[in-house]
Scaffold this active site. Structure first.
Site, mmCIF file in Angstrom:
data_model
loop_
_atom_site.group_PDB
_atom_site.id
_atom_site.type_symbol
_atom_site.label_atom_id
_atom_site.label_comp_id
_atom_site.label_asym_id
_atom_site.label_seq_id
_atom_site.Cartn_x
_atom_site.Cartn_y
_atom_site.Cartn_z
ATOM 1 N N ALA A 11 0.754 -1.203 -0.099
ATOM 2 C CA ALA A 11 0.109 0.254 -0.268
ATOM 3 C C ALA A 11 1.237 1.642 -0.058
ATOM 4 O O ALA A 11 0.454 2.370 0.183
ATOM 5 C CB ALA A 11 -1.312 -0.163 1.105
ATOM 6 N N THR A 12 2.320 0.863 -0.001
ATOM 7 C CA THR A 12 3.233 2.218 -0.299
ATOM 8 C C THR A 12 3.251 3.549 -1.769
ATOM 9 O O THR A 12 3.604 4.669 -1.541
ATOM 10 C CB THR A 12 4.290 1.866 0.023
ATOM 11 O OG1 THR A 12 4.626 0.346 -0.618
ATOM 12 C CG2 THR A 12 4.587 1.996 1.404
ATOM 13 N N ALA A 13 2.330 2.770 -2.497
ATOM 14 C CA ALA A 13 2.661 4.206 -3.855
ATOM 15 C C ALA A 13 1.479 2.891 -4.127
ATOM 16 O O ALA A 13 0.914 2.203 -4.445
ATOM 17 C CB ALA A 13 3.385 3.450 -4.148
ATOM 18 N N TYR A 154 4.933 -11.422 -17.898
ATOM 19 C CA TYR A 154 4.176 -10.316 -16.367
ATOM 20 C C TYR A 154 2.899 -11.565 -17.343
ATOM 21 O O TYR A 154 2.055 -11.578 -16.749
ATOM 22 C CB TYR A 154 4.499 -9.228 -17.750
ATOM 23 C CG TYR A 154 2.817 -8.202 -16.801
ATOM 24 C CD1 TYR A 154 3.597 -7.994 -15.444
ATOM 25 C CD2 TYR A 154 2.031 -7.173 -17.305
ATOM 26 C CE1 TYR A 154 2.051 -7.306 -14.808
ATOM 27 C CE2 TYR A 154 0.636 -7.139 -16.638
ATOM 28 C CZ TYR A 154 1.479 -6.703 -15.436
ATOM 29 O OH TYR A 154 0.202 -6.031 -14.378
ATOM 30 N N PRO A 184 -7.516 -3.635 -14.576
ATOM 31 C CA PRO A 184 -6.994 -2.356 -15.375
ATOM 32 C C PRO A 184 -6.519 -3.151 -16.245
ATOM 33 O O PRO A 184 -5.541 -3.530 -16.496
ATOM 34 C CB PRO A 184 -6.226 -2.244 -14.049
ATOM 35 C CG PRO A 184 -6.643 -2.697 -12.754
ATOM 36 C CD PRO A 184 -6.571 -4.068 -13.596
ATOM 37 N N PHE A 191 4.248 1.617 -12.004
ATOM 38 C CA PHE A 191 4.498 0.482 -12.596
ATOM 39 C C PHE A 191 5.448 0.745 -13.703
ATOM 40 O O PHE A 191 5.628 -0.346 -13.942
ATOM 41 C CB PHE A 191 2.838 0.254 -12.794
ATOM 42 C CG PHE A 191 2.859 -1.175 -13.855
ATOM 43 C CD1 PHE A 191 2.587 -2.664 -13.908
ATOM 44 C CD2 PHE A 191 2.817 -0.626 -15.572
ATOM 45 C CE1 PHE A 191 2.391 -3.165 -14.075
ATOM 46 C CE2 PHE A 191 2.717 -2.114 -16.512
ATOM 47 C CZ PHE A 191 2.218 -3.126 -16.038
HETATM 48 C C1 8X3 Z 1 -1.223 -3.393 -16.860
HETATM 49 C C2 8X3 Z 1 -1.986 -2.722 -17.841
HETATM 50 O O1 8X3 Z 1 -1.324 -3.239 -20.386
HETATM 51 O O2 8X3 Z 1 0.520 -2.411 -19.180
HETATM 52 O O3 8X3 Z 1 -0.929 -4.455 -15.885
HETATM 53 O O4 8X3 Z 1 -0.345 -4.495 -19.539
HETATM 54 S S1 8X3 Z 1 -0.386 -3.796 -19.230
#
Ligand code: 8X3
Length: 257
Positions: A11-13, A154, A184, A191
């Site tokens: 929860a830090t960011a 990922y 999302p 990110f």
């Molecule tokens: C985040 C969306 O499109 O960068 O999980 O994979 S994306």
């Protein structure tokens, strides 16, 4: 949602932090976790002062099973009855084609996004089963719906989150535990800075010419899921910016890219 105990990993960011603010605003008591102890304690103080709720900061790395188990087994008695678990911890590391991928990045993503989610859930599910009450909300991604160039591992990790979510929902059905997922699309947080290993220019370019989601938009959707009546379970909420139709189709600076 008054006085519910909500447990949010990392929860830090970003999404985790925005979610902590929103649930605190709605008078929930919050367990916030993360590896950055100083940031975690500052956030705990801020949330407690601003919203007049109880906050418990727990410093651990979701990837380290023994740390996770120790932290959750030793929760103070008044924090043990967790109503809502939000499995927010997750990251992307790199966007290389599979043949150029770095093993260390693969391991970080699988350890955090898949194994970390399992380690935390394992510790919290048993209490929810005993109490016949609980709600688990997994933060997945549109990357859990489809693969895209350079997304490989990922995307695989988020496909795993989607499968785990569905499996949890089946297995926990007799125990009155709701299991939800949010998926999302593009959200501007740390990110992309993490994904591009601190390269701010590459991170900024991801969102240039379009309006991405904000962490607060995702927090709002998470709160919506958590605040439905007890007989309603939102299974999956797919949330994209208006300028994005899927993982590979984005309307940027007047063009589809
Ligand atoms: C985040 C969306 O499109 O960068 O999980 O994979 S994306």
């Amino acid at each position: 949602m008054n006085n519910r105990i909500v447990f949010i990993t990392v929860a830090t960011a970003g999404i985790g932090k925005a979610t902590a603010h929103l649930f605190a605003q709605h008078k929930c008591n919050i367990v916030i976790t993360g590896r950055r102890e100083q940031r975690l304690h500052s956030l705990a103080d801020l949330l407690g002062d601003k919203y007049g709720i109880e906050v418990l900061p727990l410093t651990f790395d979701v990837c380290k099973q023994t740390e996770v188990q120790y932290a959750i087994e030793n929760l103070p008695t008044n924090w043990k009855n967790i109503d809502v678990l939000i499995n927010n911890a997750g990251l992307a590391a790199g966007k290389d084609a599979i043949q150029n991928g770095k093993r260390n990045n693969w391991e970080r993503m699988i350890d955090t996004n898949v194994k970390g989610l399992l380690y935390v859930s394992e510790q919290i599910i048993s209490g929810m089963i005993e109490r016949k009450n609980g709600h688990i909300i997994n933060v997945s991604s549109t990357a859990g719906k489809e693969a895209y160039p350079g997304g490989n591992v990922y995307c695989a990790s988020k496909h795993a989150v989607e499968a785990i979510t569905k499996g949890m929902r089946i297995d926990l059905l007799p125990h009155n535990i709701r299991v939800s997922q949010i998926s999302p699309g593009m959200v501007e947080t740390e990110f992309s800075i993490v994904r591009y290993d601190g390269d701010k220019k590459a991170a900024d370019e991801t969102y240039t010419g379009m309006q991405p989601l904000k962490a607060e938009d995702v927090a709002d959707a998470i709160y919506y899921m958590a605040s439905r009546p007890a007989h309603v379970c939102v299974n999956d909420l797919v949330l994209l910016p208006t300028a994005q139709s899927n993982s590979t189709t984005v309307f940027k600076a007047g063009h589809i890219s």
